[in-house]
Design a protein around this motif. Structure first.
Motif, PDB file in Angstrom:
ATOM      1  N   ILE A  23     -23.928 -26.426  19.319  1.00  0.00           N
ATOM      2  CA  ILE A  23     -24.379 -27.158  18.377  1.00  0.00           C
ATOM      3  C   ILE A  23     -25.960 -27.581  18.981  1.00  0.00           C
ATOM      4  N   PHE A  24     -26.378 -27.572  19.877  1.00  0.00           N
ATOM      5  CA  PHE A  24     -27.756 -27.968  20.228  1.00  0.00           C
ATOM      6  C   PHE A  24     -28.436 -26.837  19.836  1.00  0.00           C
ATOM      7  N   TYR A  27     -28.707 -26.515  16.126  1.00  0.00           N
ATOM      8  CA  TYR A  27     -29.534 -27.760  15.684  1.00  0.00           C
ATOM      9  C   TYR A  27     -31.120 -27.494  15.864  1.00  0.00           C
ATOM     10  N   ASN A  29     -32.338 -24.407  15.944  1.00  0.00           N
ATOM     11  CA  ASN A  29     -32.795 -23.652  14.668  1.00  0.00           C
ATOM     12  C   ASN A  29     -33.113 -24.108  13.301  1.00  0.00           C
ATOM     13  N   HIS A  30     -32.169 -25.237  13.048  1.00  0.00           N
ATOM     14  CA  HIS A  30     -32.379 -26.036  11.785  1.00  0.00           C
ATOM     15  C   HIS A  30     -33.600 -26.625  11.703  1.00  0.00           C
ATOM     16  N   ILE A  31     -33.843 -27.421  12.799  1.00  0.00           N
ATOM     17  CA  ILE A  31     -35.186 -28.174  13.027  1.00  0.00           C
ATOM     18  C   ILE A  31     -36.481 -27.339  12.753  1.00  0.00           C
ATOM     19  N   TYR A  34     -36.531 -26.191   9.167  1.00  0.00           N
ATOM     20  CA  TYR A  34     -36.996 -27.346   8.128  1.00  0.00           C
ATOM     21  C   TYR A  34     -38.434 -27.334   8.062  1.00  0.00           C
TER      22      TYR A  34
END
Length: 215
Positions: A23-24, A27, A29-31, A34
């Motif tokens: 999850i970390f 997450y 990767n998504h930041i 973005y």
């Protein structure tokens, strides 16, 4: 008895740790995605030329989501009904995903391709091209299932062997379909998927060989 309980608790703790680590990493990767997407929109970067994009019209992501769901269901069916190494498969698969997405984190920071589709909505995450995380997800399922099918092959009765071989072939077909649809839906360029596939296969085989030498 206490030793048995301790072993179960230790295994559960490891499972929880790997889930949280996954999850970390996803997450993070998504930041990064973005921020890169935001920069891509500001700079109005135009898509690069791609061989599949040139000859195949952009398709709706619905078709990709449908075939991805079919692949996940097929993988879960094998895991819960036939796989005798469920915990090992889960742990190995999660470690592999963590490794690949950690590597991906550095590659999307290092080189920022223009998005593969017209992108004006920041939550589309259209700036993180190299390499394809979708492809890692697709191949993790197939490689893990295929590996343990071979390991456990001798334990199955003849009718199950034929059935599982069919399941494996269907799964492989879904892999090729999904990899193509990832590009056709303009989520990635062709080379994003090719590099991701190569890295996934080589890394998985290396890990598998390393673990066998440790046994």
């Amino acid at each position: 008895m206490p030793i048995h309980i301790y072993a179960i608790a230790k295994s559960l703790l490891l499972v929880v740790y790997l889930i949280l680590a996954n999850i970390f990493i996803v997450y993070i990767n998504h930041i990064i995605s973005y921020k890169i997407t935001k920069q891509s929109i500001i700079q109005n970067r135009q898509p690069l030329s791609d061989i599949i994009h040139s000859y195949v019209d952009e398709i709706n992501e619905y078709y990709l989501n449908t075939t991805l769901l079919l692949q996940v269901l097929l993988f879960l069916f094998y895991c819960f009904v036939y796989c005798k190494h469920k915990l090992i498969l889960f742990l190995k698969g999660n470690c592999f995903v963590i490794l690949m997405f950690t590597l991906r984190m550095f590659t999307i920071i290092s080189t920022q391709y223009p998005n593969a589709r017209g992108c004006n909505i920041i939550y589309q995450y259209c700036g993180d091209m190299m390499f394809s995380g979708h492809s890692v997800f697709v191949l993790t399922q197939y490689l893990s299932m295929n590996t343990y099918l071979k390991i456990e092959n001798e334990n199955y009765i003849k009718s199950d062997k034929y059935f599982l071989k069919l399941i494996d072939r269907i799964h492989l077909l879904l892999v090729f379909i999904n990899l193509f649809l990832i590009v056709a839906a303009r989520l990635h360029y062709t080379n994003d998927v090719l590099v991701s596939s190569y890295l996934s296969i080589v890394t998985w085989k290396y890990i598998d060989l390393y673990l066998k030498n440790k046994e």
